[in-house]
Design an enzyme around this catalytic site. Structure first.
Site, PDB file in Angstrom:
ATOM      1  N   VAL A 167       7.792  10.746   2.658  1.00  0.00           N
ATOM      2  CA  VAL A 167       8.747   9.651   1.806  1.00  0.00           C
ATOM      3  C   VAL A 167       7.947   8.473   2.138  1.00  0.00           C
ATOM      4  CG1 VAL A 167      10.912   8.682   1.377  1.00  0.00           C
ATOM      5  CG2 VAL A 167      10.704  11.090   2.122  1.00  0.00           C
ATOM      6  N   GLY A 220       1.443   5.850   7.602  1.00  0.00           N
ATOM      7  CA  GLY A 220       2.447   4.940   8.287  1.00  0.00           C
ATOM      8  C   GLY A 220       1.970   3.730   8.991  1.00  0.00           C
ATOM      9  N   ASN A 235     -16.714  15.096   3.088  1.00  0.00           N
ATOM     10  CA  ASN A 235     -17.746  16.312   2.706  1.00  0.00           C
ATOM     11  C   ASN A 235     -18.952  15.674   2.064  1.00  0.00           C
ATOM     12  OD1 ASN A 235     -16.128  18.248   4.138  1.00  0.00           O
ATOM     13  ND2 ASN A 235     -15.248  18.441   2.383  1.00  0.00           N
TER      14      ASN A 235
END
Length: 622
Positions: free
Chosen positions: A297, A530, A479
């Site tokens: 969220v 975060g 990659n």
């Protein structure tokens, strides 16, 4: 005879010849002319540091730096897993000098609640890939890139692409040989008679009458095979990024300006800093509650705030959320509930519970969701599919078909209009439902593909972003992705009115180059996780530093308002345009007139509509 006399006389005889050679050498390199210019200019300037001034003057005429050595090292990312570091040395003014180093994130996701065998297999795959990458960087790639200019990114990326293609072919040949050897080994085994399915009573086994079988209500498209990742491919992406950073350093330019110049050829007059998608809560499968759907969220600050003001606001909301999750302060410290994404982990038992928590945290600060802050949800739907039932398990024991998922999202967005982005709301195989959701919700929020998207090389090969149909993509630099691939892909996204989002991997490193990539390539959003854990916070700090630098130089542009694409309306516009110009019957091939009309129609559509309709229109026979 005096000792050394003959040698001295020989040296005296050679002296005029040496003087002539020296004079010619300096004259051919314009040394007398440059020296005279430098001395004349310096006398009038009379700098405090005379020799420093002369050194700077003559450095303009030195040869451009070239790559002389690469060093690859095994280091560790924020999750303690091995990853690759690349350091580039260049020959600068006849001296070998370390210019820069970068760390690349692994493509592998962090396994949660996995079996010990799966974790061991994942660790082995990562270690094998890093070890192979080190062989390439310290061996053949070191030789291949030697004496190349690090400012020539296109040439470097071209060579890296050819090298990778060669390695892919070698791997295919190796696997083909293995398959042939396995066939030979199997054919050499003695034949074993097949076991009969007939029971001792002489009757074949079959399903018992009256017993219900678990069958999906509606067949779903099977999961596409996982695209293989070539062992060692991280070396290609790591080197391409390291060369870009080296080129920027040599040009004494920030990496984001260096990349913007590569993409646009001319430096943009204004820059927009991408909006951060900051993950606050994780309520996915790994959390303790019943809710599986909301892996992340995320909070998005409003466009009228600076990034600094936005992050400060989101930090206040995070503090409020900690208090809500532990109101009496008797629970475990908040840091023990921080995931590898740098966000709070909490268990929820309904779809609305985390959204109500967000509303409450904002209300306590006098903020209103949808005005003072927006929401985005990473659904990670590909992790929720139960293939035995053909449905998504959004809550423990609660399943929904792809069509029911679309209805659920429509209800959710209608009830919570503060949600302006859904990431991976469905699997990529559910293309019909993606299209339906775009037509229904595309005018209200962004529908973003992350794991639901193809890899970058496939997207560039197909030149079609809309598989599945969506509003934009989250791009991860992993990659064999090269810097030139990113510039080309973002140009493609811009041309098809899709938004680009630069995102981090699960196991992120402390390297902050991703932020420069997002700013330089003009990403709309940046998804960094975060506001906790050092490897993620360092990127937010870099974003703040770039914003401050752009503002200081007067080239920071305020953010644009969110513009959502009304897919249904644009599809109708395309249909009306084509109906306005009916085809002219000319046999199996269109006439020159009908071709020109179609071309004009497509040109007019391209300035108003998004990619899916252009691609669909281009496939229609005139």
């Amino acid at each position: 005879m005096e000792p050394g006399g003959e040698g001295g006389r020989r040296q005296q005889r050679c002296l005029p010849d040496l003087r002539h050679q020296a004079a010619e050498y300096y004259r051919s390199n314009e040394v007398p002319q440059r020296l005279e210019e430098a001395l004349n200019a310096t006398f009038y300037l009379r700098p405090a540091d005379l020799y420093g001034h002369l050194a700077n003057y003559f450095s303009k005429f030195s040869k451009p730096p070239v790559i002389c050595k690469l060093i690859g090292r095994k280091v560790f990312d924020g999750a303690g897993r091995p990853t690759l570091e690349v350091e580039i040395f260049c020959t600068v003014k006849n001296h070998e000098k370390s210019i820069c180093s970068i760390m690349v994130s692994s493509h592998s996701e962090i396994l949660e609640n996995a079996s010990p065998e799966a974790i061991d297999a994942d660790e082995k795959e990562i270690n094998d890939s890093i070890n192979r990458a080190l062989e390439w960087v310290n061996g053949s790639l070191n030789e291949m890139l030697r004496d190349l200019k690090p400012t020539d990114q296109c040439k470097v990326d071209e060579l890296l692409g050819e090298y990778f293609a060669k390695k892919v072919e070698e791997e295919k040949e190796r696997m083909e040989i293995e398959r042939e050897e396995q066939k030979e080994a199997i054919s050499a085994l003695p034949c074993v008679p097949a076991v009969s399915t007939v029971t001792p009573t002489g009757k074949k086994k079959g399903p018992k009458l009256g017993k219900k079988t678990s069958v999906a209500e509606k067949p779903i498209p099977p999961a596409e095979p996982i695209e293989p990742v070539l062992c060692g491919s991280i070396a290609i992406g790591g080197l391409s990024l390291a060369v870009a950073k080296t080129g920027a350093s040599i040009n004494k330019t920030p990496l984001y300006l260096h990349l913007a110049l590569m993409k646009h050829q001319d430096l943009p007059k204004k820059f927009i800093v991408p909006l951060p998608m900051v993950t606050l809560l994780s309520c996915g499968k790994s959390s303790s509650g019943k809710l599986n759907l909301m892996k992340e969220v995320m909070l998005i600050p409003p466009t009228e705030l600076t990034v600094k003001q936005g992050i400060e606001r989101l930090l206040d909301i995070q503090k409020q959320m900690v208090r809500l999750l532990d109101p009496v302060g008797k629970g475990p410290p908040a840091l023990k509930r921080i995931s590898h994404l740098g966000c709070l982990i909490t268990g929820c038992d309904s779809l609305e519970q985390p959204l109500i928590l967000m509303q409450t945290a904002c209300k306590n600060l006098g903020l209103e969701l949808g005005i003072d802050v927006h929401l985005a949800i990473n659904c990670a739907a590909h992790e929720l599919m139960d293939y035995t039932k053909g449905k998504y398990e959004i809550l423990t024991g609660t399943y929904k078909s792809p069509d029911e998922m679309v209805d659920m999202y429509v209800d959710l967005i209608n009830k919570y209009p503060s949600i302006i982005a859904l990431v991976d709301p469905l699997r990529k195989e559910d293309g019909q439902q993606w299209s339906s959701m775009c037509d229904t919700l595309g005018s209200k929020c962004y529908l973003i593909a992350e794991d639901a998207s193809k890899n970058i090389s496939k997207l560039l090969e197909d030149q079609n972003i809309n598989i599945p149909k969506c509003s934009g993509l989250i791009i991860k630099y992993t990659n064999q992705t090269k810097i030139s691939d990113l510039t080309e892909l973002t140009r493609l996204l811009d041309g098809q009115r899709h938004i680009a989002i630069l995102g981090t991997s699960a196991g992120e490193s402390s390297d902050d180059s991703l932020v420069d990539l997002a700013v330089g390539l003009g990403a709309r959003f940046i998804k960094l996780g975060g506001l906790s854990r050092g490897e993620r916070v360092t990127k937010y700090n870099r974003l703040l530093a770039i914003e401050e630098e752009l503002a200081k130089n007067g080239i920071l542009c305020s953010g644009e308002n969110h513009e959502f694409v009304d897919f249904a309306e644009e599809a109708q516009t395309v249909e009306e345009l084509f109906n306005a110009f009916p085809p002219i019957e000319q046999g199996p091939w269109p006439s020159q007139h009908s071709q020109s009309v179609l071309a004009q129609d497509q040109h007019s559509v391209s300035s108003h509509s998004s990619a899916p309709h252009l691609n669909e229109a281009s496939k229609m026979d005139p």
